[in-house]
Design an enzyme around this catalytic site. Structure first.
Site, mmCIF file in Angstrom:
data_model
loop_
_atom_site.group_PDB
_atom_site.id
_atom_site.type_symbol
_atom_site.label_atom_id
_atom_site.label_comp_id
_atom_site.label_asym_id
_atom_site.label_seq_id
_atom_site.Cartn_x
_atom_site.Cartn_y
_atom_site.Cartn_z
ATOM 1 N N THR A 181 1.583 -2.025 -6.826
ATOM 2 C CA THR A 181 1.215 -0.971 -7.773
ATOM 3 C C THR A 181 0.913 -1.902 -9.057
ATOM 4 O OG1 THR A 181 2.782 0.831 -7.049
ATOM 5 C CG2 THR A 181 2.446 0.605 -9.347
ATOM 6 N N LYS B 124 -2.573 0.020 -6.024
ATOM 7 C CA LYS B 124 -2.350 1.424 -6.650
ATOM 8 C C LYS B 124 -2.416 1.463 -8.340
ATOM 9 C CE LYS B 124 1.139 5.208 -6.835
ATOM 10 N NZ LYS B 124 1.710 4.827 -8.012
ATOM 11 N N SER C 12 9.502 3.103 -2.370
ATOM 12 C CA SER C 12 9.475 2.468 -3.469
ATOM 13 C C SER C 12 10.276 1.435 -3.435
ATOM 14 C CB SER C 12 9.605 3.290 -4.712
ATOM 15 O OG SER C 12 9.740 2.514 -5.746
ATOM 16 N N TYR D 114 6.562 -3.936 -6.202
ATOM 17 C CA TYR D 114 6.206 -4.344 -7.264
ATOM 18 C C TYR D 114 6.710 -5.886 -7.359
ATOM 19 C CZ TYR D 114 6.672 0.400 -9.940
ATOM 20 O OH TYR D 114 6.225 1.604 -10.332
ATOM 21 N N HIS E 77 -0.168 6.689 -12.352
ATOM 22 C CA HIS E 77 1.450 6.901 -12.449
ATOM 23 C C HIS E 77 1.784 8.242 -12.554
ATOM 24 C CE1 HIS E 77 4.307 3.574 -11.495
ATOM 25 N NE2 HIS E 77 5.112 4.403 -11.938
HETATM 26 C C1 LIG Z 1 10.302 10.273 -10.503
HETATM 27 C C2 LIG Z 1 8.925 9.530 -10.309
HETATM 28 C C3 LIG Z 1 9.273 8.089 -9.904
HETATM 29 C C4 LIG Z 1 8.219 7.275 -9.624
HETATM 30 N N1 LIG Z 1 8.396 5.992 -9.090
HETATM 31 C C5 LIG Z 1 7.178 5.215 -8.815
HETATM 32 C C6 LIG Z 1 7.512 3.701 -8.288
HETATM 33 O O1 LIG Z 1 8.594 3.404 -7.985
HETATM 34 N N2 LIG Z 1 6.461 3.258 -7.812
HETATM 35 C C7 LIG Z 1 5.255 3.911 -8.009
HETATM 36 O O2 LIG Z 1 4.097 3.164 -7.752
HETATM 37 N N3 LIG Z 1 4.804 4.795 -8.571
HETATM 38 C C8 LIG Z 1 5.984 5.692 -8.872
HETATM 39 N N4 LIG Z 1 5.663 7.027 -9.365
HETATM 40 C C9 LIG Z 1 4.431 7.647 -9.074
HETATM 41 C C10 LIG Z 1 3.960 8.158 -7.988
HETATM 42 O O3 LIG Z 1 3.920 7.177 -7.153
HETATM 43 C C11 LIG Z 1 2.538 8.705 -8.276
HETATM 44 O O4 LIG Z 1 1.500 7.905 -8.670
HETATM 45 C C12 LIG Z 1 2.581 9.913 -9.140
HETATM 46 O O5 LIG Z 1 3.804 10.735 -8.997
HETATM 47 C C13 LIG Z 1 1.383 10.884 -8.725
HETATM 48 O O6 LIG Z 1 1.238 11.901 -9.490
HETATM 49 P P1 LIG Z 1 1.942 13.570 -9.302
HETATM 50 O O7 LIG Z 1 3.478 13.161 -9.635
HETATM 51 O O8 LIG Z 1 1.290 14.312 -10.297
HETATM 52 O O9 LIG Z 1 1.513 13.860 -7.839
HETATM 53 C C14 LIG Z 1 6.821 7.859 -9.528
HETATM 54 C C15 LIG Z 1 6.799 9.138 -10.102
HETATM 55 C C16 LIG Z 1 7.620 10.026 -10.165
HETATM 56 C C17 LIG Z 1 7.560 11.405 -10.820
#
Ligand SMILES: Cc1cc2nc3c(=O)[nH]c(=O)nc-3n(C[C@H](O)[C@H](O)[C@H](O)COP(=O)(O)O)c2cc1C
Length: 292
Positions: free
Chosen positions: A74, A164, A24, A48, A188
């Site tokens: 994203t 995304k 990320s 981002y 997300h």
């Molecule tokens: C702690 C955390 C941080 C995340 N940070 C980002 C991020 O920086 N960029 C991003 O595109 N998605 C981020 N996400 C979303 C994840 O990429 C993903 O879409 C999501 O966790 C999928 O769902 P799941 O946790 O149920 O598998 C984050 C998710 C979590 C739990």
């Protein structure tokens, strides 16, 4: 935030089992350090776009220079969602020291000793980092990105480009027209907009609407191999996993991530055997039972 071993631990597991890992923009490991930690990994960089586009262009260049083959743009974070729990729990950088935090320290001394004796946590790619993650998002990210930005990214990046956070059939078709090689149907992980459309529900229509060459990924709530198989049956090319591996990371560092991935693989094998399917290509909607 989950474990001091951080992204390199996750990347090494992904490298071992042969799946891509997306670093990320908000990672605590730099683009270059991740490449060094897992040289054989298929590396993706999640971008981002910030108000400062020059910086975005620099990140893309650095990803190119460090052998990343895919950029994930994203688009579901124009502003931060209302993350009340982060505020209530003092999840800020640096963490807030409240009476509750002190009680927590007393109850989990090993965790806190580890936190205080390992390298301090900081974002590797951003410098302006005070407050909660939501504060940061609202200060640094560009809330006004449009398809023109996707066109720009397509013209500067010759590798695979994935968008995304797609949540409608029309948006999936639009970004594909503008050069996306794949879309990730995602909300997300439910962290942004509580009532956003459910990726699993729009999946079959998106798959049908897009040219077969455009890959359709899905994430959100993939917590078992059976969840992954259900998404493949409904037309996904692959699924993304967020929290599942983070739970493993929190519980046991790199070994914990490996354990989660082993469990997912086993559950995929068992589910396919129970379905009587010997290849992913043989999976179809007839293999899933959906609620009416
Ligand atoms: C702690 C955390 C941080 C995340 N940070 C980002 C991020 O920086 N960029 C991003 O595109 N998605 C981020 N996400 C979303 C994840 O990429 C993903 O879409 C999501 O966790 C999928 O769902 P799941 O946790 O149920 O598998 C984050 C998710 C979590 C739990």
């Amino acid at each position: 935030m989950m474990h001091y071993a951080g992204e390199p631990a996750v990347a090494r597991v992904a490298e071992r089992i042969g799946v891509p890992y997306g670093l990320s923009t908000l990672g605590t490991t730099s683009i270059e350090d991740l490449a060094t930690a897992a040289p054989g990994l298929r590396r993706w960089f999640q971008l981002y776009l910030m108000t400062d586009r020059v910086y975005g262009a620099e990140l893309v260049e650095r990803a190119k220079g460090s052998g990343y083959d895919t950029i994930i743009l994203t688009v579901d974070t124009p502003v931060a969602g209302r993350r009340h729990r982060d505020v209530r729990n003092g999840l800020t950088i640096p963490p807030q020291l409240t009476p509750r935090t002190l009680v927590d320290m007393a109850l989990h001394p090993r965790w806190w000793v580890n936190l205080l004796t390992t390298e301090p946590l900081s974002f590797a790619t951003l410098t302006s980092t005070e407050g909660t993650v939501a504060d940061l998002i609202d200060r640094v990210f560009d809330p006004g990105i449009t398809l023109a930005d996707l066109d720009w990214l397509r013209s500067t990046w010759s590798g695979k480009l994935v968008v995304k956070g797609i949540q409608t059939v029309d948006d999936a078709a639009l970004v594909a027209e503008h050069g996306a090689d794949a879309v990730i149907l995602s909300t997300h992980g439910g962290r942004q907009l509580e009532r956003a459309p459910i990726p699993f529900e729009i999946l079959p229509r998106v798959r049908e609407a897009l040219d077969p060459r455009v890959e359709v990924f899905l994430d959100g709530g993939i917590l078992s191999g059976a969840d992954a198989v259900a998404a493949l049956c409904q037309g996904a090319t692959a699924v993304g996993v967020g929290r599942a591996y983070l739970y493993g990371l929190m519980a046991g560092g790199e070994a914990g991530v490996q354990r989660v991935l082993d469990l997912l693989a086993d559950e995929i094998t068992t589910t396919m055997a129970l379905l009587g399917r010997t290849s992913v290509a043989a999976l179809g909607p007839e293999c899933v039972r959906l609620r009416d």
